[in-house]
Design an enzyme around this catalytic site. Structure first.
Site, PDB file in Angstrom:
ATOM      1  CG  HIS A   1       0.290   6.107  -0.537  1.00 29.69           C
ATOM      2  ND1 HIS A   1      -0.893   6.687  -0.956  1.00 29.69           N
ATOM      3  CD2 HIS A   1       0.019   5.556   0.677  1.00 29.69           C
ATOM      4  CE1 HIS A   1      -1.821   6.486  -0.045  1.00 29.69           C
ATOM      5  NE2 HIS A   1      -1.309   5.795   0.954  1.00 29.69           N
TER       6      HIS A   1
ATOM      7  CG  HIS B   1      -1.694   1.217   1.466  1.00 26.75           C
ATOM      8  ND1 HIS B   1      -3.038   1.313   1.173  1.00 26.75           N
ATOM      9  CD2 HIS B   1      -1.334   2.425   1.988  1.00 26.75           C
ATOM     10  CE1 HIS B   1      -3.461   2.529   1.491  1.00 26.75           C
ATOM     11  NE2 HIS B   1      -2.462   3.217   2.006  1.00 26.75           N
ATOM     12  CD  GLU B   2       1.961   3.396   3.678  1.00 30.10           C
ATOM     13  OE1 GLU B   2       2.182   4.509   3.189  1.00 30.10           O
ATOM     14  OE2 GLU B   2       0.924   3.137   4.324  1.00 30.10           O
TER      15      GLU B   2
ATOM     16  NE  ARG C   1      -8.027   1.005   3.853  1.00 31.67           N
ATOM     17  CZ  ARG C   1      -6.943   1.434   4.487  1.00 31.67           C
ATOM     18  NH1 ARG C   1      -7.052   1.893   5.723  1.00 31.67           N
ATOM     19  NH2 ARG C   1      -5.767   1.422   3.906  1.00 31.67           N
TER      20      ARG C   1
ATOM     21  CG  HIS D   1      -7.527   5.670   5.031  1.00 30.73           C
ATOM     22  ND1 HIS D   1      -7.082   6.738   5.780  1.00 30.73           N
ATOM     23  CD2 HIS D   1      -6.429   5.021   4.598  1.00 30.73           C
ATOM     24  CE1 HIS D   1      -5.761   6.738   5.794  1.00 30.73           C
ATOM     25  NE2 HIS D   1      -5.339   5.709   5.081  1.00 30.73           N
TER      26      HIS D   1
ATOM     27  CD  GLU E   1      -4.714   6.592   1.947  1.00 24.38           C
ATOM     28  OE1 GLU E   1      -4.282   5.420   2.029  1.00 24.38           O
ATOM     29  OE2 GLU E   1      -4.010   7.588   2.190  1.00 24.38           O
TER      30      GLU E   1
ATOM     31  CG  ASP F   1      -6.705   0.282   0.633  1.00 20.24           C
ATOM     32  OD1 ASP F   1      -5.657   0.299   1.314  1.00 20.24           O
ATOM     33  OD2 ASP F   1      -7.777   0.788   1.029  1.00 20.24           O
TER      34      ASP F   1
END
Length: 304
Positions: A146, A142-143, A272, A266, A204, A208
């Site tokens: 980004h 996920h990071e 999610r 989020h 986000e 995800d």
């Protein structure tokens, strides 16, 4: 794990149909250039450095409010002291080891994973790899993603804000992202019967979806054998997705759901999980979801 996720992202680039060929190499360079800090900064392990860091911070017993003021003053003085000094690129400047969270810095092209998040159900050294990749692996993925969402794509591998994709790739990205925006805008929270804001949460949501896909790709690249849960007949692939879904178990009051939708970037935890899994072909295959069913819709969204 972080290195395998970087490699998995580069592998998925080969199957990407909308990013222009000339932009794929620059995108691969950016993910390869990502740095990662895990646990805590090295200086914390040295008592001399630790004492020096907090030498001017004092606290007194039974003075909670005054201690709070002292801390705020100490923090302000430390930040003001940075004026006109060279920029410190350490990722630890915006988070602490006790944080139960993970971070990506656009301007530093780096991922920060504090010690506080390295615990079950996300991670434990004795958990099977399907659990760790379904947990902290997806968080790391996920990071990483980004760096390539609607915000991160505007920063190059050195953290400079500039245009480094062709216009055609940028336009295609917006088209693919619109599918995600529309999908999440159609989700309705049962607690308050309100639709989510897919536009506000797109950054986000893209992270995800991509993080789940990247982590599964990294996990299945080696698929190390792991112990089966006693009394439960799930495959390793199914356990990966169950480990991922477990992260987002949440309970809302109607008012809490209102506040979350109004203020959070989020999506609520329920969606999610559901949104990312609806778009994931590997999940549909692992659980044999019928074509056209709720968890295996005919229209799937994929940016990365």
């Amino acid at each position: 794990m972080f290195r395998t996720l970087q490699q998995a992202f580069s592998s998925l680039l080969a199957t990407n149909g909308w990013l222009q060929k000339e932009d794929k190499s620059a995108t691969a360079e950016k993910v390869d250039a990502m740095t990662v800090e895990i646990g805590y900064p090295e200086w914390i392990k040295h008592n001399t450095n630790l004492d020096a860091e907090y030498a001017n911070l004092t606290a007194e017993e039974d003075e909670y409010f005054k201690n709070s003021l002292r801390y705020r003053e100490w923090t302000s003085r430390r930040e003001l002291a940075l004026l006109r000094k060279n920029v410190e690129n350490s990722l630890w400047s915006f988070a602490g080891p006790a944080d139960v969270n993970a971070y990506y810095s656009y301007t530093r092209n780096g991922v920060l994973l504090p010690a506080g998040i390295l615990q079950p159900p996300l991670y434990h050294k004795d958990l099977p790899w399907y659990s760790n990749y379904g947990g902290i692996g997806v968080v790391l993925g996920h990071e990483i993603m980004h760096g390539f969402n609607n915000i991160g794509r505007r920063y190059d591998k050195d953290g400079n804000y500039r245009t480094w994709w062709t216009q055609r790739s940028s336009d295609s990205f917006k088209e693919e992202s619109q599918c995600i925006i529309d999908q999440y805008s159609d989700f309705v929270m049962p607690e308050n019967n309100r639709s989510l804001n897919g536009q506000k949460t797109q950054s986000e949501n893209i992270a995800d979806n991509g993080g789940l896909r990247v982590s599964y790709e990294a996990y299945t690249d080696k698929m190390p054998e792991g112990p089966r849960l006693p009394g439960i007949d799930f495959t390793q692939e199914q356990m990966f997705f169950l480990s991922f879904s477990q992260i987002y178990c949440t309970v809302f009051t109607p008012k809490g759901a209102d506040v979350y939708i109004d203020t959070n970037v989020h999506s609520p935890g329920r969606y999610r999980a559901i949104g990312s899994l609806q778009n994931n072909e590997a999940f549909n295959a692992a659980f044999s979801c019928p074509a056209g069913s709720y968890m295996n819709p005919d229209v799937k969204c994929r940016v990365w």
